[in-house]
Write a protein that holds these residues in place. Structure first.
Motif, PDB file in Angstrom:
ATOM      1  N   THR A 106      13.684   6.108 -10.779  1.00  0.00           N
ATOM      2  CA  THR A 106      13.291   6.818  -9.530  1.00  0.00           C
ATOM      3  C   THR A 106      13.693   8.534  -9.851  1.00  0.00           C
ATOM      4  O   THR A 106      12.938   9.137  -9.355  1.00  0.00           O
ATOM      5  N   LEU A 107      14.890   8.789  -9.760  1.00  0.00           N
ATOM      6  CA  LEU A 107      15.307  10.101 -10.196  1.00  0.00           C
ATOM      7  C   LEU A 107      14.686  10.734 -11.136  1.00  0.00           C
ATOM      8  O   LEU A 107      14.244  11.994 -11.078  1.00  0.00           O
ATOM      9  N   VAL A 108      14.434  10.106 -12.440  1.00  0.00           N
ATOM     10  CA  VAL A 108      13.595  10.518 -13.482  1.00  0.00           C
ATOM     11  C   VAL A 108      12.284  10.833 -13.117  1.00  0.00           C
ATOM     12  O   VAL A 108      11.681  12.097 -13.582  1.00  0.00           O
ATOM     13  N   ALA A 109      11.564   9.934 -12.643  1.00  0.00           N
ATOM     14  CA  ALA A 109      10.318  10.062 -12.441  1.00  0.00           C
ATOM     15  C   ALA A 109       9.895  11.041 -11.255  1.00  0.00           C
ATOM     16  O   ALA A 109       9.000  12.103 -11.315  1.00  0.00           O
ATOM     17  N   TYR A 110      10.678  11.163 -10.220  1.00  0.00           N
ATOM     18  CA  TYR A 110      10.553  12.359  -9.043  1.00  0.00           C
ATOM     19  C   TYR A 110      10.853  13.780  -9.836  1.00  0.00           C
ATOM     20  O   TYR A 110      10.254  14.503  -9.546  1.00  0.00           O
ATOM     21  N   TRP A 111      11.919  13.763 -10.630  1.00  0.00           N
ATOM     22  CA  TRP A 111      11.941  15.241 -11.371  1.00  0.00           C
ATOM     23  C   TRP A 111      10.935  15.514 -12.366  1.00  0.00           C
ATOM     24  O   TRP A 111      10.563  16.642 -12.149  1.00  0.00           O
ATOM     25  N   LEU A 112      10.286  14.309 -12.897  1.00  0.00           N
ATOM     26  CA  LEU A 112       9.183  14.917 -13.965  1.00  0.00           C
ATOM     27  C   LEU A 112       8.060  15.169 -13.014  1.00  0.00           C
ATOM     28  O   LEU A 112       7.402  16.055 -13.411  1.00  0.00           O
ATOM     29  N   ALA A 113       7.831  14.352 -12.040  1.00  0.00           N
ATOM     30  CA  ALA A 113       6.636  14.880 -10.951  1.00  0.00           C
ATOM     31  C   ALA A 113       6.740  16.293 -10.440  1.00  0.00           C
ATOM     32  O   ALA A 113       5.882  17.173 -10.398  1.00  0.00           O
ATOM     33  N   MET A 114       8.098  16.647  -9.907  1.00  0.00           N
ATOM     34  CA  MET A 114       8.430  17.945  -9.244  1.00  0.00           C
ATOM     35  C   MET A 114       8.171  18.976  -9.984  1.00  0.00           C
ATOM     36  O   MET A 114       7.674  20.194  -9.642  1.00  0.00           O
ATOM     37  N   VAL A 115       8.630  18.668 -11.392  1.00  0.00           N
ATOM     38  CA  VAL A 115       8.711  20.010 -12.349  1.00  0.00           C
ATOM     39  C   VAL A 115       7.584  20.105 -13.374  1.00  0.00           C
ATOM     40  O   VAL A 115       7.442  21.252 -14.099  1.00  0.00           O
ATOM     41  N   LEU A 116       6.670  19.127 -13.746  1.00  0.00           N
ATOM     42  CA  LEU A 116       5.400  19.174 -14.392  1.00  0.00           C
ATOM     43  C   LEU A 116       4.312  19.089 -13.932  1.00  0.00           C
ATOM     44  O   LEU A 116       3.139  19.788 -14.463  1.00  0.00           O
ATOM     45  N   ILE A 117       4.118  18.773 -12.544  1.00  0.00           N
ATOM     46  CA  ILE A 117       2.664  18.553 -11.800  1.00  0.00           C
ATOM     47  C   ILE A 117       2.510  19.708 -11.076  1.00  0.00           C
ATOM     48  O   ILE A 117       3.276  20.196 -10.243  1.00  0.00           O
ATOM     49  N   PRO A 118       1.546  20.535 -11.471  1.00  0.00           N
ATOM     50  CA  PRO A 118       1.321  21.840 -10.958  1.00  0.00           C
ATOM     51  C   PRO A 118       0.849  21.466  -9.367  1.00  0.00           C
ATOM     52  O   PRO A 118       0.002  20.570  -9.150  1.00  0.00           O
ATOM     53  N   THR A 119       1.332  22.153  -8.472  1.00  0.00           N
ATOM     54  CA  THR A 119       1.106  22.274  -6.913  1.00  0.00           C
ATOM     55  C   THR A 119      -0.501  22.337  -6.726  1.00  0.00           C
ATOM     56  O   THR A 119      -0.884  23.493  -7.135  1.00  0.00           O
ATOM     57  N   PRO A 120      -1.231  21.417  -6.219  1.00  0.00           N
ATOM     58  CA  PRO A 120      -2.491  21.604  -6.150  1.00  0.00           C
ATOM     59  C   PRO A 120      -2.948  23.086  -5.105  1.00  0.00           C
ATOM     60  O   PRO A 120      -2.343  22.973  -4.312  1.00  0.00           O
ATOM     61  N   GLY A 121      -3.795  23.872  -5.729  1.00  0.00           N
ATOM     62  CA  GLY A 121      -4.169  25.019  -5.029  1.00  0.00           C
ATOM     63  C   GLY A 121      -3.218  26.077  -5.379  1.00  0.00           C
ATOM     64  O   GLY A 121      -3.545  27.233  -5.328  1.00  0.00           O
TER      65      GLY A 121
END
Length: 370
Positions: free
Chosen positions: A150-165
């Motif tokens: 959970t912690l790794v997935a949250y980290w990767l999502a927040m630092v790798l997925i560009p914020t839409p818009g």
């Protein structure tokens, strides 16, 4: 770590009960200053990245929730209570806590158009629900893996997925992936207008804070000696803090986002405090000064609810032209007390006022379980 769960100790963990109560008292203290413009920095949340003592309060409580789940449900299972019965009790209690949280967001005017579905009690309800079901179905190793993934997935999502818009990764207030998800999926009003500190994505790592407490609870009920338990709690807490600060280099400590580094640091500090308290109070039997915490902790959520309700009497209702907090603050500053000191003295007074119903409930052996 030994996963065996021997018979639950006949006595409660005084250290845990006191820690729970002092955490609630601290929550009330920081929530209700005499004047919101004059607050000592340690009694304020970090504006964004960073950590203050105030930022420790909520994760400490969720950690304690995790420990309490293990202690209570292990005892229930040993007494032959069926898992199906426990599932129903967990779901009902989580629903009641969530509903009380919704009720508090509607006070005092009940403008349903301004309803905020998230909040402190709502997050507690969700963490309690998920962690309870995990405890009843998962091994120690599984809990560790759920927390890590959970912690790794949250980290990767927040630092790798560009914020839409935005077209790029952003971790600024209101301009990050968690805020975007809330804007699309979270109904009702958000605490900060465009984002909410108890939003959808950040709830996932907050569950890991509860898992950390469950791991500590399993250790406390293991077959290890009390001194071994203390040492392991302190070692685990220290390592979690170190790892958290290393993670901070790529994923900053941030309570509003409940970042993975924030989970490790606050969970590690909670383990250090619990380990120390366990040694001093439950092993060395030095209980002096624990009674106020035990009294607050006996009805922790009920006391929190009471503080929220009566705060309107002290902060909104004018007595002689001004609310009580303003009169208190004005009187003290009039006599030369520094504004920040006057503000914190009022907060301490408010904690004392809330101690009165907590003490009455405790003396009458009334324990309200929402």
């Amino acid at each position: 770590m030994n996963e065996s769960l021997p018979s639950t100790p006949a006595t409660r963990l005084t250290s845990l009960d006191a820690m729970r109560g002092f955490t609630i008292a601290a929550m009330i203290l920081v929530n209700y200053p005499g004047n919101g413009e004059f607050i000592f920095e340690p009694l304020e949340h970090a504006a964004w990245n960073g950590l203050t003592p105030t930022d420790l309060i909520f994760p400490f409580f969720l950690f304690i929730v995790g420990v309490s789940i293990v202690l209570a449900f292990t005892r229930a299972l040993e007494q032959g209570v069926a898992k199906g019965v426990l599932y129903n009790k967990v779901a009902l209690r989580a629903l009641k806590i969530f509903a009380v949280g919704i009720f508090l967001t509607l006070l005092p005017y009940f403008h349903f158009s301004e309803l905020r579905v998230t909040g402190v009690l709502q997050r507690i309800a969700i963490v309690f629900l998920v962690c309870s079901f995990l405890f009843l179905n998962a091994s120690f190793r599984t809990l560790v893996w759920v927390g890590v993934v959970t912690l790794v997935a949250y980290w990767l999502a927040m630092v790798l997925i560009p914020t839409p818009g935005q077209g790029r990764v952003v971790l600024d207030p209101g301009n990050n992936l968690a805020a975007w998800v809330d804007s699309k999926l979270l109904p009702g009003r958000m605490w900060q207008g465009t984002w909410d500190p108890e939003g959808i994505l950040s709830t996932f790592p907050s569950i890991v804070t509860g898992i950390g407490g469950m791991l500590a609870g399993r250790l406390l009920l293991s077959s290890r000696t009390p001194h071994e338990k203390t040492i392991l709690l302190l070692i685990a807490g220290f390592l979690a803090v170190v790892l958290g600060y290393l993670w901070h280099l790529t994923f900053p400590v941030n309570k509003n986002l409940w970042t993975s580094s924030f989970v490790l640091i606050t969970g590690g500090l909670a383990a250090l405090v619990l380990g120390t308290a366990y040694y001093v109070v439950d092993i060395c039997h030095y209980v002096k000064g624990t009674l106020p915490g035990i009294i607050f902790g006996a009805n922790a959520i009920a006391v929190y609810f009471i503080s929220e309700v009566i705060s309107y009497l002290f902060y909104l209702v004018p007595f002689g032209g001004a609310p009580l907090n303003e009169q208190w603050f004005a009187a003290l500053t009039h006599f030369g007390v520094a504004p920040k000191i006057a503000s914190v003295l009022y907060a301490m007074l408010f904690v004392g006022i809330n101690f009165i119903p907590a003490y009455v409930l405790y003396r009458k052996k009334i324990f309200i379980k929402l």
